[in-house]
Design a protein around this motif. Structure first.
Motif, PDB file in Angstrom:
ATOM      1  N   ASN A   1      -3.849   5.587  75.156  1.00 26.64           N
ATOM      2  CA  ASN A   1      -4.229   5.671  73.746  1.00 26.64           C
ATOM      3  C   ASN A   1      -4.159   4.306  73.085  1.00 26.64           C
ATOM      4  OD1 ASN A   1      -2.965   6.980  70.684  1.00 26.64           O
ATOM      5  ND2 ASN A   1      -5.081   7.119  71.339  1.00 26.64           N
TER       6      ASN A   1
ATOM      7  N   GLY B   1      -5.266   0.457  63.074  1.00 25.04           N
ATOM      8  CA  GLY B   1      -5.624   1.629  63.867  1.00 25.04           C
ATOM      9  C   GLY B   1      -4.383   2.436  64.186  1.00 25.04           C
TER      10      GLY B   1
ATOM     11  N   TYR C   1      -8.781   4.678  61.403  1.00 21.75           N
ATOM     12  CA  TYR C   1      -8.852   3.246  61.114  1.00 21.75           C
ATOM     13  C   TYR C   1      -9.075   3.012  59.625  1.00 21.75           C
ATOM     14  CZ  TYR C   1      -9.271   3.482  66.087  1.00 21.75           C
ATOM     15  OH  TYR C   1      -9.013   3.776  67.398  1.00 21.75           O
TER      16      TYR C   1
ATOM     17  N   GLY D   1      -3.168   5.609  66.383  1.00 20.69           N
ATOM     18  CA  GLY D   1      -3.596   6.456  67.491  1.00 20.69           C
ATOM     19  C   GLY D   1      -3.165   7.903  67.357  1.00 20.69           C
TER      20      GLY D   1
ATOM     21  N   VAL E   1      -7.265   2.426  71.276  1.00 19.91           N
ATOM     22  CA  VAL E   1      -7.203   1.973  69.880  1.00 19.91           C
ATOM     23  C   VAL E   1      -7.552   0.483  69.810  1.00 19.91           C
ATOM     24  CG1 VAL E   1      -5.640   1.527  67.934  1.00 19.91           C
ATOM     25  CG2 VAL E   1      -5.626   3.757  69.061  1.00 19.91           C
TER      26      VAL E   1
ATOM     27  N   ASN F   1      -9.796   8.572  69.476  1.00 23.05           N
ATOM     28  CA  ASN F   1      -8.640   7.728  69.778  1.00 23.05           C
ATOM     29  C   ASN F   1      -7.673   7.572  68.613  1.00 23.05           C
ATOM     30  OD1 ASN F   1      -9.867   7.176  72.294  1.00 23.05           O
ATOM     31  ND2 ASN F   1     -11.116   5.615  71.305  1.00 23.05           N
ATOM     32  N   GLY F   2      -8.183   7.703  67.363  1.00 24.38           N
ATOM     33  CA  GLY F   2      -7.322   7.509  66.211  1.00 24.38           C
ATOM     34  C   GLY F   2      -8.095   7.342  64.921  1.00 24.38           C
TER      35      GLY F   2
ATOM     36  N   ASP G   1     -11.248   0.129  70.180  1.00 25.84           N
ATOM     37  CA  ASP G   1     -11.907   0.509  68.923  1.00 25.84           C
ATOM     38  C   ASP G   1     -11.774  -0.602  67.884  1.00 25.84           C
ATOM     39  OD1 ASP G   1     -12.762   2.967  69.873  1.00 25.84           O
ATOM     40  OD2 ASP G   1     -11.272   4.148  68.756  1.00 25.84           O
TER      41      ASP G   1
END
Length: 103
Positions: A11, A73, A60, A75, A15, A57-58, A18
């Motif tokens: 994860n 970010g 932001y 997660g 993140v 993934n999370g 991303d």
């Protein structure tokens, strides 16, 4: 415990990926002339693309200044402290993206 550590690490990596992707969008905006919908050498006015504010993934969020953007970010897995979610911060400038792991 090994499975949770693996999920946490995966994860965190996702993140970070991303954050780098979102940071690249900010840099593109910075470089694009205002006549073409960009910032004309400023991050002012840039926002995270709506489809990237929340991914598998999370989530932001961004704080935008004229010469720097800070993207946080968060997660989906529990981080190193065992209580809070995985977290990383990207500091985006016109020439670089620096990611720091917070949890």
């Amino acid at each position: 415990n090994l499975a949770s550590t693996s999920a946490q690490s995966a994860n965190r990596d996702a993140v970070i990926a991303d954050l780098n992707n979102i940071g690249a969008f900010a840099q593109q905006y910075y470089r694009k002339p205002t006549t073409m919908g960009g910032g004309g050498n400023s991050f002012t006015g840039w926002t995270i693309p709506p489809n990237l504010t929340k991914t598998a993934n999370g989530t932001y969020t961004a704080t935008v200044g004229a010469t720097v953007v800070t993207i946080v970010g968060t997660g989906t897995e529990t981080g190193n402290d065992g209580k809070n979610k995985v977290k990383a911060t990207a500091v985006v400038t016109p020439t670089g993206i620096n990611v720091t792991i917070n949890n």
